[in-house]
Design a protein around this motif. Structure first.
Motif, PDB file in Angstrom:
ATOM      1  N   GLN A 131       0.850  -1.193   0.000  1.00  0.00           N
ATOM      2  CA  GLN A 131       0.000   0.000   0.000  1.00  0.00           C
ATOM      3  C   GLN A 131       0.886   1.244   0.000  1.00  0.00           C
ATOM      4  N   TRP A 132       0.493   2.220  -0.760  1.00  0.00           N
ATOM      5  CA  TRP A 132       1.233   3.492  -0.753  1.00  0.00           C
ATOM      6  C   TRP A 132       1.068   4.117   0.632  1.00  0.00           C
ATOM      7  N   GLN A 133       2.186   4.436   1.267  1.00  0.00           N
ATOM      8  CA  GLN A 133       2.112   5.114   2.567  1.00  0.00           C
ATOM      9  C   GLN A 133       2.451   6.589   2.414  1.00  0.00           C
ATOM     10  N   SER A 186       0.588  -3.440   3.462  1.00  0.00           N
ATOM     11  CA  SER A 186      -0.802  -3.006   3.383  1.00  0.00           C
ATOM     12  C   SER A 186      -1.497  -3.187   4.727  1.00  0.00           C
ATOM     13  N   LYS A 187      -2.318  -2.219   5.063  1.00  0.00           N
ATOM     14  CA  LYS A 187      -3.130  -2.332   6.274  1.00  0.00           C
ATOM     15  C   LYS A 187      -4.510  -2.890   5.956  1.00  0.00           C
ATOM     16  N   MET A 188      -4.724  -3.261   4.710  1.00  0.00           N
ATOM     17  CA  MET A 188      -6.015  -3.822   4.285  1.00  0.00           C
ATOM     18  C   MET A 188      -5.897  -5.305   3.923  1.00  0.00           C
ATOM     19  N   ASN A 189      -4.859  -5.653   3.186  1.00  0.00           N
ATOM     20  CA  ASN A 189      -4.675  -7.041   2.747  1.00  0.00           C
ATOM     21  C   ASN A 189      -3.336  -7.522   3.306  1.00  0.00           C
ATOM     22  N   VAL A 190      -3.417  -8.323   4.340  1.00  0.00           N
ATOM     23  CA  VAL A 190      -2.198  -8.811   4.992  1.00  0.00           C
ATOM     24  C   VAL A 190      -1.899 -10.197   4.427  1.00  0.00           C
ATOM     25  N   VAL A 191      -0.793 -10.301   3.693  1.00  0.00           N
ATOM     26  CA  VAL A 191      -0.463 -11.590   3.057  1.00  0.00           C
ATOM     27  C   VAL A 191       0.698 -12.249   3.796  1.00  0.00           C
TER      28      VAL A 191
END
Ligand code: PMP
Length: 361
Positions: free
Chosen positions: A157-159, A295-300
Motif C-alpha cells: 500500500q502506498w504510505q 498493506s493495512k487492508m490485505n495482509v499476506v
C-alpha cells in the motif's frame, strides 16, 4: 445465528449494523410499502438517497463543491478502458505507476487508446514494494498519472501520496478507500469498486474534480462518457439502486465511526496486531513484502510449505474464519481486514494462528 469472521478480499464483510438496517427496511422502505429495489429510480425517495450518498461521500473525503461524485457500473475494471477513453487525447500519452496486478490490468487496457509510460516496482514477475518518489519520472506530455493506492493481491500500500509534477493524478482506491484520511488536494480523480470498503459489488464510486472532468472527451458513446454520466447525475440510465442504498448506509456507518480518522485508528490497530504476530512467529509466518510498504487492508503471508497453507485454510474455515486463501495467482494466505472487520475478530484470528503454529510448528 453465527456470523463468520470474514476476511474475503471482495465482495467482503459489510458492517452488521448496515445489514440489520437493510433487513429492517426490506419490506417497507421510507414508508413506500416497497423495498428500495422496487421503487422507481426517478422517484423523489430514490433521488434523495442518491444525492445523499454523493454528499456523504464528499463529506467523508473532505471534498468541496468542485468535486463531482458519479456512480458507475461495470466494476473498477471497466474504468480501466474508460479512463483513457475519456482523458487521453488523440496522440497523447499518460504515465502509469504500476505496483501490482490491478495497476498492470489498467495499463493493459489503456494501451489500446494511446501511448502509456510505465513506472513499475515489479521484479522477477512479482511486486514486493511500492515505487519510491525518486523512481517516479513524469513525462512532461502526460495527460494524467494513474496509480493504485493499495495492491489487493500483493499486500502492499502506498504510505505516501506521490508528487507528480503538477499532473492530474487518478487513483484506483478500490481496496483501501475510506480506510484512512486522503489528502484530496493531490488528486484529480479517485475511484473505487464498492465491494471492499463501501458496501456491495455493482457500483463504482468515482469522485472527479470539475476542472479535470471539463477536459474529458465529448465524442463518446453516452454510457462511456464521464461527462454525460455527471451531467445526468449518474441517472442517465437505471442505476444499481440497491448497491447505492447499501453504499449510503455504509457511508453513514463510517461517519459514526469518527470518519476517516476513526477508521484509520481501528485499521492501524488491526494491522499492528496481525503483523506483530507474523513478525514474532520466528519465521513460521512470513510476510514477503517490504515492511515500509505493508498493506493495512490485505495482509499476506506464507507458511513453511504449501501443504501447511492448505491445512491452515481448512482449519481456519472450520474455526469460522473465512476467505483466507491468497489470490490464485500468488498463493499463500491473505487476511483482508477491511473497514467492516472488527479488532476483536482479528485478535481471535491471531489466537488461531498461535494455536495452529503450536500444533504444526
Ligand atoms: N482494482 C483493485 C485495486 C482491485 O482490488 C480490484 C478487485 N479486486 C479491481 C480493481 C477490479 O475490480 P472489479 O472487480 O470491480 O472490476
Amino acid at each position: 445465528m453465527k456470523r463468520a469472521i470474514n476476511f474475503n478480499a471482495g465482495p467482503a464483510a459489510i458492517p452488521q449494523e448496515v445489514l440489520e438496517k437493510a433487513q429492517a427496511e426490506m419490506l417497507d422502505w421510507k414508508g413506500t410499502g416497497m423495498s428500495v429495489m422496487e421503487v422507481s429510480h426517478r422517484s423523489k425517495e430514490y433521488e434523495e438517497l442518491h444525492n445523499h450518498a454523493q454528499s456523504s461521500f464528499r463529506e467523508i473525503a473532505g471534498m468541496g463543491g468542485e468535486w463531482k461524485v458519479i456512480f458507475l457500473q461495470g466494476g473498477a475494471s471497466t474504468q480501466f478502458p474508460l479512463i483513457p477513453m475519456n482523458f487521453l487525447p488523440e496522440g497523447g500519452c499518460a504515465d502509469y505507476l504500476v505496483t501490482g496486478h490491478w495497476s498492470k490490468s489498467a495499463v493493459k487496457e489503456a494501451k489500446r487508446f494511446g501511448k502509456i509510460n510505465v513506472r513499475t516496482s515489479e521484479a522477477d514477475g512479482v511486486f514486493r514494494r511500492i515505487l519510491k518518489q525518486s523512481e517516479i519520472e513524469i513525462d512532461p506530455q502526460a495527460a494524467y498519472v494513474h496509480m493504485t493506492s493499495n495492491n489487493t493481491i500483493f499486500g502492499t500500500q502506498w504510505q505516501y501520496w506521490p508528487e507528480v509534477a503538477g499532473k492530474s493524478l487518478i487513483a484506483d482506491m478500490s481496496s483501501d478507500i475510506f480506510s484512512r484520511p486522503i489528502d484530496v488536494s493531490k488528486f484529480a480523480c479517485i475511484y473505487a469498486g464498492a465491494q471492499k470498503n463501501l458496501g456491495p459489488s455493482g457500483v463504482v464510486a468515482m469522485a472527479v474534480r470539475e476542472d479535470f472532468l471539463a477536459r474529458a472527451k465529448e465524442d463518446l458513446s453516452s454510457m462511456f462518457s464521464y461527462k454525460v454520466q455527471q451531467a445526468n447525475n449518474s441517472l442517465y440510465n437505471t442505476p444499481p439502486c440497491f448497491s447505492i442504498y447499501i453504499l449510503d448506509l455504509t457511508l453513514e456507518w463510517i461517519k459514526k465511526q469518527g470518519g476517516l480518522q476513526g477508521m484509520q485508528k481501528v485499521n492501524d490497530e488491526k494491522a499492528r496486531v496481525l503483523y506483530e504476530e507474523i513478525d514474532s512467529s520466528g519465521g513460521y509466518y512470513n510476510n514477503p513484502v517490504e515492511k515500509a510498504d505493508r498493506s493495512k487492508m490485505n495482509v499476506v503471508f506464507r507458511l513453511p510449505n504449501e501443504e501447511l497453507e492448505e491445512k491452515f485454510v481448512k482449519e481456519a474455515k472450520a474455526a469460522g474464519i473465512i476467505g483466507v486463501k491468497g489470490h490464485r495467482s500468488v498463493g499463500g494466505i491473505r487476511f483482508s481486514i477491511y473497514n467492516a472487520n472488527l479488532v476483536d475478530n482479528v485478535k481471535k484470528s491471531v489466537d488461531f494462528m498461535k494455536d495452529f503454529q503450536k500444533r504444526n510448528g
